[in-house]
Design an enzyme around this catalytic site. Structure first.
Site, short mmCIF file in Angstrom:
data_model
loop_
_atom_site.label_atom_id
_atom_site.label_comp_id
_atom_site.label_asym_id
_atom_site.label_seq_id
_atom_site.Cartn_x
_atom_site.Cartn_y
_atom_site.Cartn_z
N CYS A 1 -8.36 65.37 47.44
CA CYS A 1 -7.70 64.40 48.36
C CYS A 1 -7.15 63.03 47.37
CB CYS A 1 -8.55 63.66 49.23
SG CYS A 1 -9.19 65.21 50.36
N HIS B 1 -8.96 56.53 50.60
CA HIS B 1 -8.87 57.70 51.34
C HIS B 1 -9.37 57.93 52.70
CE1 HIS B 1 -8.48 61.70 52.26
NE2 HIS B 1 -9.81 62.37 51.81
N ASN C 1 -8.60 63.67 58.42
CA ASN C 1 -8.44 63.87 57.02
C ASN C 1 -7.18 64.37 56.53
OD1 ASN C 1 -8.54 64.18 54.16
ND2 ASN C 1 -10.72 64.87 54.19
N1 ACO Z 1 -20.00 69.75 66.22
C1 ACO Z 1 -21.13 69.77 66.34
N2 ACO Z 1 -22.06 69.95 65.68
C2 ACO Z 1 -21.57 70.01 64.23
C3 ACO Z 1 -20.29 70.06 63.96
C4 ACO Z 1 -19.45 69.99 64.94
N3 ACO Z 1 -17.90 70.00 64.62
N4 ACO Z 1 -20.31 70.45 62.52
C5 ACO Z 1 -21.61 70.41 62.19
N5 ACO Z 1 -22.47 70.32 63.21
C6 ACO Z 1 -23.80 70.52 63.18
C7 ACO Z 1 -24.27 71.41 61.94
O1 ACO Z 1 -24.17 72.66 62.23
C8 ACO Z 1 -25.59 70.91 61.76
O2 ACO Z 1 -26.46 71.39 62.76
P1 ACO Z 1 -28.08 71.99 62.36
O3 ACO Z 1 -28.68 70.39 62.12
O4 ACO Z 1 -28.62 72.42 63.78
O5 ACO Z 1 -27.91 72.73 61.18
C9 ACO Z 1 -25.67 69.45 62.18
O6 ACO Z 1 -24.30 69.31 63.17
C10 ACO Z 1 -25.17 68.49 60.84
O7 ACO Z 1 -25.31 67.30 61.35
P2 ACO Z 1 -25.62 65.94 60.18
O8 ACO Z 1 -26.57 66.60 59.15
O9 ACO Z 1 -26.10 64.92 61.07
O10 ACO Z 1 -24.16 65.99 59.58
P3 ACO Z 1 -23.57 64.50 58.58
O11 ACO Z 1 -24.26 63.46 59.08
O12 ACO Z 1 -23.89 65.06 57.48
O13 ACO Z 1 -22.15 64.73 59.11
C11 ACO Z 1 -20.03 65.39 57.86
C12 ACO Z 1 -21.44 65.87 58.62
C13 ACO Z 1 -19.39 64.67 58.98
C14 ACO Z 1 -19.29 66.65 57.47
C15 ACO Z 1 -20.53 64.50 56.96
O14 ACO Z 1 -21.51 65.26 55.79
C16 ACO Z 1 -19.27 64.01 56.00
O15 ACO Z 1 -18.44 63.39 56.42
N6 ACO Z 1 -19.14 64.40 54.59
C17 ACO Z 1 -18.29 64.27 54.00
C18 ACO Z 1 -17.19 65.60 54.06
C19 ACO Z 1 -15.88 65.28 53.95
O16 ACO Z 1 -15.31 64.15 54.09
N7 ACO Z 1 -15.04 66.29 53.79
C20 ACO Z 1 -13.59 66.12 53.63
C21 ACO Z 1 -12.99 66.65 52.34
S1 ACO Z 1 -13.45 65.66 51.14
C22 ACO Z 1 -12.84 64.17 51.05
O17 ACO Z 1 -11.98 64.13 51.74
C23 ACO Z 1 -13.49 63.21 50.38
#
Ligand code: ACO
Length: 326
Positions: free
Chosen positions: A113, A253, A283
């Site tokens: 990104c 971003h 995103n």
């Molecule tokens: N709906 C419901 N539940 C979900 C979903 C969903 N879409 N996706 C994941 N879960 C579940 C997982 O299975 C996991 O369950 P488990 O605990 O039973 O295994 C749980 O939710 C994970 O929850 P958290 O640990 O609270 O997740 P977190 O607070 O880390 O949020 C997220 C996840 C949103 C991906 C966060 O880590 C994030 O935004 N990270 C940055 C990633 C990003 O931006 N990537 C894009 C590309 S890089 C960039 O642009 C910078």
């Protein structure tokens, strides 16, 4: 005369996919997506529309706003992680479709990104050495490349394109400072590791429900994005000898509302000074900064003559920032 941004354009495909739409396809909820990311909806391109088509729409707007013809362009740089073809690059397709002369056209690919902001820095130095007018585009068509069954990643992304024209300007408009960095030791934390020489695509891979296997260690990406985007912002301020108080708008971003809030917090600026549209588009990777820049200009969140600070982070890890007087 400085080197600045003459104009900006962006394009979002018409089809809107809401969080409620995702709940019909995977086990998720509007509440989970909104709480974790701030995203409410995203735009997806229809079948038959490809990466170069999205660039075309954004580029045509930017050209029109600068009163330029495609033949006035002397170079094209397309930042994308979702190219139309493996080879040749999307920039070559854009050059032909736009009817630009036989000028250099190339992709800045795989930089996640951060691509558009990196490309802005490249364009500035190319104008410094060669002159001319460069089309810089950021584009993603994630809906075509993501895994629609992987709820960890699919709800995050959207399609779109943004473009800017970089050239010598007679006005006060100027790219005052740019900065970019890379930490390749984190290459395994975020990416799409197939299709290259290490893991060529096989029939078995395509048959696997986890295809395409997007790797994303969400929490690590989150932490690193906050640190790198805020650091990069401080570096360009230092390089240009400008203080944060003088900046009218910060455009980070747009990956996730919580990341944006944490960057604002790290920079100690109120959220009102930070542009946020991730709720509407998700995103959009390399397209997110130029889409936000265009929207901020059109809605007069930023006006010509004011200072805008763009900062971005993506797979690689790569990060980049640019301080621009519009
Ligand atoms: N709906 C419901 N539940 C979900 C979903 C969903 N879409 N996706 C994941 N879960 C579940 C997982 O299975 C996991 O369950 P488990 O605990 O039973 O295994 C749980 O939710 C994970 O929850 P958290 O640990 O609270 O997740 P977190 O607070 O880390 O949020 C997220 C996840 C949103 C991906 C966060 O880590 C994030 O935004 N990270 C940055 C990633 C990003 O931006 N990537 C894009 C590309 S890089 C960039 O642009 C910078």
């Amino acid at each position: 005369m400085g080197i600045g941004i003459l104009s900006v354009g962006s394009y979002l495909p018409e089809r809107i996919m809401t969080n409620a739409d995702w709940t019909k396809l995977i086990e998720t909820s509007d509440e989970w997506i909104t709480e974790r990311t701030g995203i409410k909806k995203r735009h997806f391109a229809p079948e038959g529309v490809n990466t170069s088509d999205l660039v075309m729409r954004a580029a045509e707007k930017a050209l029109q706003r600068a009163n330029l013809h495609p033949q006035d362009l002397t170079e094209i740089i397309v930042a994308t992680d979702t190219p139309e073809l493996y080879t040749p690059d999307t920039a070559a397709l854009v050059q032909h479709k736009l009817g630009v002369n036989e000028v250099p056209a190339y992709d800045l690919a795989g930089s996640g990104c951060a691509g558009f902001v990196q490309a802005l820095a490249v364009a500035k130095s190319r104008v410094e050495s060669e002159g001319g007018k460069i089309l810089v585009a950021g584009v993603e068509l994630f809906s075509r490349m993501m895994n629609w069954k992987d709820r960890n990643t699919c709800v995050l992304f959207g399609d779109g394109a943004g473009a800017a024209i970089v050239a010598e300007t007679k006005s006060q408009s100027e790219i005052l400072a740019t900065y970019a960095g890379t930490d390749g030791s984190k290459a395994d934390i975020l990416g799409l590791e197939i299709g290259g020489t290490r893991r060529p695509i096989t029939a078995e891979m395509i048959a696997d429900p986890s295809y395409p296997p997007i790797v994303m260690k969400g929490k690590e990406v989150f932490r690193e994005a906050v640190v790198r985007m805020s650091q990069a912002a401080r570096v360009v301020l230092e390089k240009a000898q400008v203080s944060l108080e003088d900046i009218s708008l910060i455009i980070p971003h747009q990956a996730n509302l919580r990341i944006i809030e944490a960057v604002a917090n790290a920079l100690e600026v109120p959220l009102e000074k930070v542009y946020v549209n991730v709720q509407d588009y998700g995103n959009t990777g390399s397209a997110s900064v130029p889409i936000a820049l265009d929207e901020a200009l059109q809605t007069e969140h930023i006006r010509p003559g004011e200072l805008v600070l763009m900062t971005a982070f993506g797979a690689g890890f790569h990060w980049a920032a640019a301080l621009v007087r519009l």
